[in-house]
Scaffold this motif. Structure first.
Motif, mmCIF file in Angstrom:
data_model
loop_
_atom_site.group_PDB
_atom_site.id
_atom_site.type_symbol
_atom_site.label_atom_id
_atom_site.label_comp_id
_atom_site.label_asym_id
_atom_site.label_seq_id
_atom_site.Cartn_x
_atom_site.Cartn_y
_atom_site.Cartn_z
ATOM 1 N N ILE A 22 22.259 65.515 24.365
ATOM 2 C CA ILE A 22 22.969 65.252 23.109
ATOM 3 C C ILE A 22 23.537 63.839 23.105
ATOM 4 C CG2 ILE A 22 25.010 65.884 21.755
ATOM 5 C CD1 ILE A 22 24.457 68.803 22.615
ATOM 6 N N ILE A 23 24.142 63.453 24.215
ATOM 7 C CA ILE A 23 24.727 62.103 24.299
ATOM 8 C C ILE A 23 23.634 61.044 24.197
ATOM 9 C CG2 ILE A 23 25.926 60.501 25.842
ATOM 10 C CD1 ILE A 23 27.523 62.988 26.859
ATOM 11 N N LEU A 24 22.519 61.241 24.907
ATOM 12 C CA LEU A 24 21.424 60.272 24.853
ATOM 13 C C LEU A 24 20.853 60.175 23.438
ATOM 14 C CD1 LEU A 24 19.522 58.317 26.340
ATOM 15 C CD2 LEU A 24 18.012 60.270 26.752
ATOM 16 N N GLY A 25 20.687 61.309 22.767
ATOM 17 C CA GLY A 25 20.177 61.305 21.402
ATOM 18 C C GLY A 25 21.129 60.640 20.429
ATOM 19 N N PHE A 26 22.410 60.747 20.681
ATOM 20 C CA PHE A 26 23.406 60.122 19.796
ATOM 21 C C PHE A 26 23.509 58.621 20.059
ATOM 22 C CE2 PHE A 26 27.798 58.997 18.665
ATOM 23 C CZ PHE A 26 27.770 59.373 17.320
ATOM 24 N N VAL A 27 23.529 58.240 21.346
ATOM 25 C CA VAL A 27 23.695 56.833 21.714
ATOM 26 C C VAL A 27 22.412 56.036 21.471
ATOM 27 C CG1 VAL A 27 24.131 55.262 23.661
ATOM 28 C CG2 VAL A 27 25.505 57.317 23.393
ATOM 29 N N SER A 28 21.276 56.593 21.886
ATOM 30 C CA SER A 28 20.002 55.884 21.760
ATOM 31 C C SER A 28 18.915 56.862 21.300
ATOM 32 C CB SER A 28 19.622 55.255 23.099
ATOM 33 O OG SER A 28 18.385 54.598 22.997
ATOM 34 N N PRO A 29 18.803 57.065 19.980
ATOM 35 C CA PRO A 29 17.830 58.045 19.478
ATOM 36 C C PRO A 29 16.383 57.738 19.888
ATOM 37 C CG PRO A 29 19.298 57.334 17.720
ATOM 38 C CD PRO A 29 19.589 56.479 18.904
ATOM 39 N N ASP A 30 16.019 56.463 19.987
ATOM 40 C CA ASP A 30 14.647 56.122 20.371
ATOM 41 C C ASP A 30 14.346 56.554 21.803
ATOM 42 O OD1 ASP A 30 14.219 55.013 17.896
ATOM 43 O OD2 ASP A 30 14.782 52.983 18.531
ATOM 44 N N LYS A 31 15.285 56.324 22.717
ATOM 45 C CA LYS A 31 15.091 56.749 24.104
ATOM 46 C C LYS A 31 15.101 58.274 24.199
ATOM 47 C CE LYS A 31 16.801 52.670 26.451
ATOM 48 N NZ LYS A 31 17.814 52.102 27.321
ATOM 49 N N GLY A 32 15.940 58.892 23.377
ATOM 50 C CA GLY A 32 15.971 60.354 23.348
ATOM 51 C C GLY A 32 14.641 60.925 22.903
ATOM 52 N N ALA A 33 14.034 60.317 21.870
ATOM 53 C CA ALA A 33 12.726 60.779 21.390
ATOM 54 C C ALA A 33 11.645 60.514 22.427
ATOM 55 C CB ALA A 33 12.382 60.093 20.074
ATOM 56 N N ALA A 34 11.786 59.436 23.180
ATOM 57 C CA ALA A 34 10.798 59.114 24.211
ATOM 58 C C ALA A 34 10.844 60.115 25.371
ATOM 59 C CB ALA A 34 11.032 57.702 24.737
ATOM 60 N N MET A 35 11.960 60.821 25.519
ATOM 61 C CA MET A 35 12.103 61.808 26.595
ATOM 62 C C MET A 35 11.481 63.160 26.234
ATOM 63 S SD MET A 35 13.770 60.215 28.955
ATOM 64 C CE MET A 35 14.634 61.344 29.997
ATOM 65 N N ARG A 36 10.950 63.292 25.022
ATOM 66 C CA ARG A 36 10.406 64.568 24.564
ATOM 67 C C ARG A 36 9.328 65.145 25.485
ATOM 68 N NH1 ARG A 36 8.484 66.543 18.627
ATOM 69 N NH2 ARG A 36 7.757 68.552 19.352
ATOM 70 N N PRO A 37 8.415 64.327 26.038
ATOM 71 C CA PRO A 37 7.409 64.919 26.935
ATOM 72 C C PRO A 37 8.011 65.668 28.127
ATOM 73 C CG PRO A 37 6.741 62.717 26.306
ATOM 74 C CD PRO A 37 8.138 62.909 25.790
ATOM 75 N N LEU A 38 9.167 65.239 28.605
ATOM 76 C CA LEU A 38 9.826 65.969 29.700
ATOM 77 C C LEU A 38 10.243 67.365 29.241
ATOM 78 C CD1 LEU A 38 12.049 63.199 31.327
ATOM 79 C CD2 LEU A 38 9.952 64.203 32.226
ATOM 80 N N GLY A 39 10.818 67.439 28.059
ATOM 81 C CA GLY A 39 11.225 68.739 27.516
ATOM 82 C C GLY A 39 10.034 69.632 27.246
ATOM 83 N N ASP A 40 8.977 69.062 26.667
ATOM 84 C CA ASP A 40 7.766 69.839 26.392
ATOM 85 C C ASP A 40 7.136 70.343 27.688
ATOM 86 O OD1 ASP A 40 8.182 69.345 23.732
ATOM 87 O OD2 ASP A 40 6.640 67.793 23.561
ATOM 88 N N GLY A 41 7.115 69.489 28.710
ATOM 89 C CA GLY A 41 6.568 69.897 30.004
ATOM 90 C C GLY A 41 7.378 71.013 30.637
#
Length: 195
Positions: A22-41
């Protein structure tokens, strides 16, 4: 409870991970979106382990019951518990939706939404009758249920397999012991992947 012992708890680790996301998505939405493959995996890893855990847990549980009467009694309790908890979850969901009204105030034009993505979820249930639903619980093959991750089909096969193991008794005791080890190792792997 010391901090070090608290951080070893899986629940605390999950909560810390959610808060960090949540903090990463709020502070840096682009980096948060780039982390999506980790969540999907991670989700794919958990889905991969669900069918073996369900199968081994149900089979071992039924095989260790000792009598069909005990299986029926536990099955009835599980059904009542499932219905009670499901109803409670629905009531809580309805209360939350009516009180918080999620989605109000959003400025989304419905015409701009891609309806094709929604149609993939709604198309399968359009013509589904009760008979179709019941027949869909029966897998085409045992392996088909496992490979497609159809949990209801895996559950049906697990119950039938467990009842067969229960009726065969000591003849299949080595197989039940093997499945008990699979169950234990699958749960350990699921916990390790969550950490």
């Amino acid at each position: 409870m010391p901090i070090r012992a608290l951080m070893k708890s899986l629940y605390v680790q999950v909560l810390v991970g959610i808060a960090a996301g949540i903090i990463l998505g709020f502070v840096s939405p682009d980096k948060g979106a780039a982390m999506r493959p980790l969540g999907d995996g991670f989700i794919k890893l958990v889905k991969m382990l669900i069918a073996p855990i369900v199968f081994s847990t149900v089979v071992v549980g039924i095989a260790h019951m000792g009598a069909m009467r005990e299986v029926g009694r536990i099955g009835l309790r599980a059904l009542v518990y499932f219905e009670s908890v499901s109803t409670l979850a629905l009531v809580i969901g309805m209360i939350v939706v009516n009180v918080l009204q999620p989605g109000t105030g959003l400025t989304i034009d419905p015409a701009s939404l891609d309806m094709k993505t929604v149609s993939t979820y709604t198309a399968a249930s359009k013509g589904l009758t009760t008979v179709d639903f019941i027949l869909n619980i029966i897998p085409a093959t045992v392996f088909d249920a496992f490979t497609r991750g159809e949990i209801l089909q895996v559950l049906l096969f697990s119950v039938l397999f467990g009842l067969a193991a229960l009726s065969l008794g000591k003849t299949v005791a080595p197989l039940v012991a093997l499945l008990d080890q699979v169950r234990w190792h699958s749960r350990s792997a699921a916990t390790a992947s969550a950490r």
